[in-house]
Scaffold this motif. Structure first.
Motif, PDB file in Angstrom:
ATOM      1  N   ALA A 157       3.783   6.177   7.964  1.00 17.96           N
ATOM      2  CA  ALA A 157       3.983   5.054   7.048  1.00 17.96           C
ATOM      3  C   ALA A 157       2.623   4.452   6.748  1.00 17.96           C
ATOM      4  N   ILE A 158       2.477   3.893   5.553  1.00 17.81           N
ATOM      5  CA  ILE A 158       1.249   3.172   5.194  1.00 17.81           C
ATOM      6  C   ILE A 158       1.400   1.721   5.635  1.00 17.81           C
ATOM      7  N   ARG A 159       0.445   1.239   6.399  1.00 21.69           N
ATOM      8  CA  ARG A 159       0.494  -0.135   6.886  1.00 21.69           C
ATOM      9  C   ARG A 159      -0.918  -0.727   6.946  1.00 21.69           C
ATOM     10  N   CYS A 217       6.625  -1.878  -0.175  1.00 22.42           N
ATOM     11  CA  CYS A 217       6.412  -2.745   0.986  1.00 22.42           C
ATOM     12  C   CYS A 217       4.932  -3.077   1.186  1.00 22.42           C
ATOM     13  N   MET A 218       4.028  -2.302   0.550  1.00 18.98           N
ATOM     14  CA  MET A 218       2.601  -2.605   0.657  1.00 18.98           C
ATOM     15  C   MET A 218       2.042  -3.153  -0.656  1.00 18.98           C
ATOM     16  N   ALA A 219       2.921  -3.556  -1.570  1.00 17.78           N
ATOM     17  CA  ALA A 219       2.482  -4.189  -2.820  1.00 17.78           C
ATOM     18  C   ALA A 219       1.945  -5.586  -2.503  1.00 17.78           C
ATOM     19  N   PRO A 220       0.941  -6.055  -3.251  1.00 14.81           N
ATOM     20  CA  PRO A 220       0.385  -5.443  -4.468  1.00 14.81           C
ATOM     21  C   PRO A 220      -0.744  -4.440  -4.218  1.00 14.81           C
ATOM     22  N   VAL A 231       0.795  -3.999  13.100  1.00 15.70           N
ATOM     23  CA  VAL A 231       0.672  -3.612  11.699  1.00 15.70           C
ATOM     24  C   VAL A 231       1.417  -4.623  10.835  1.00 15.70           C
ATOM     25  N   ARG A 232       1.120  -4.588   9.544  1.00 14.31           N
ATOM     26  CA  ARG A 232       1.717  -5.575   8.637  1.00 14.31           C
ATOM     27  C   ARG A 232       2.233  -4.902   7.372  1.00 14.31           C
ATOM     28  N   CYS A 233       3.405  -5.354   6.903  1.00  9.40           N
ATOM     29  CA  CYS A 233       3.909  -5.025   5.573  1.00  9.40           C
ATOM     30  C   CYS A 233       3.546  -6.177   4.646  1.00  9.40           C
ATOM     31  N   LEU A 234       2.933  -5.883   3.507  1.00  8.57           N
ATOM     32  CA  LEU A 234       2.410  -6.941   2.652  1.00  8.57           C
ATOM     33  C   LEU A 234       3.488  -7.671   1.873  1.00  8.57           C
ATOM     34  N   ASP A 235       4.600  -7.018   1.579  1.00  8.98           N
ATOM     35  CA  ASP A 235       5.600  -7.689   0.746  1.00  8.98           C
ATOM     36  C   ASP A 235       6.273  -8.849   1.466  1.00  8.98           C
TER      37      ASP A 235
END
Length: 231
Positions: free
Chosen positions: A188-190, A153-156, A202-206
């Protein structure tokens, strides 16, 4: 010469808090001891961003641009908009918020948590049974710990199976990445978009989806300082 209709149209296009934004940007640039061009450059907004804003050439600055500028000026975006009374609302203390006792690292060895499947909301617990000692290939301070990235979800930026190194003591900045620790101690990593008095965005990059987390539900933000392959 501008007509009265043109002046009215210009006022309608301007952000309602423009005067506050301009005065507080000017204040924070001066407090940082930077030139307007240098502040703009460091924020990745081009050389003329601050000059254009203060000169009235930019009438409706976006929250995203002001958040980037705030990273350089140690300021929350809400302070620029006038909805926050102080330049920075610090995050909760983070020095002792790990849910289980963390051993002191020695000679580059730090705790590594192997993460299983996240919960449906994307958060996951740090489980003592899945903790191991790990020798980091990077030089890190004694309070750093590591987690395996559980999904894409935090790719790339961070991909599943990589190791993220986390420092509870380093400050978290807008636009940066952090382990978000909720009051139930799941994490969670965000990407941190904005921090305000009542919520953290917060944001999910995918998906580029932004999520509002009530501030009362967030115990701490712990900065992700690096990532590497698990070897």
């Amino acid at each position: 010469m501008k007509s009265r209709a043109d002046d009215k149209k210009t006022r309608a296009q301007a952000h309602p808090a423009l005067d506050t934004i301009k005065s507080r940007v000017e204040e924070r640039v001066a407090a940082a001891g930077l030139s307007k061009n240098e502040a703009s450059r460091r924020a990745g907004l081009g050389l003329s961003y601050v000059n254009d804003l203060l000169a009235g050439k930019s009438l409706n600055p976006t929250r995203e641009s002001l958040a980037k500028l705030g990273q350089v000026l140690d300021t929350d975006a809400d302070y620029f908009f006038g909805t926050q009374g102080t330049p920075r609302i610090s995050s909760h203390p983070v020095s002792n918020l790990l849910p289980i006792e963390m051993p002191q690292s020695t000679a580059g060895t730090i705790p590594l948590f192997h993460i299983g499947l996240p919960d449906p909301d994307g958060f996951f617990p740090l489980v003592a049974e899945r903790r191991a000692s790990w020798t980091s290939p990077l030089l890190v301070s004694r309070d750093v710990y590591a987690i395996t990235v559980p999904d894409d979800c935090m790719a790339p930026r961070y991909r599943m199976g990589e190791v993220a190194l986390v420092s509870p003591s380093k400050p978290v900045v807008h636009g940066g990445f952090a382990v978000v620790r909720q009051t139930d101690d799941r994490v969670a990593i965000r990407q941190i978009i904005t921090i305000s008095a009542d919520k953290i965005v917060v944001r999910c990059l995918d998906t580029n989806a932004d999520i509002d987390l009530p501030r009362k539900n967030v115990k701490a933000l712990e900065r992700v300082i690096a990532s590497c392959e698990l070897v």
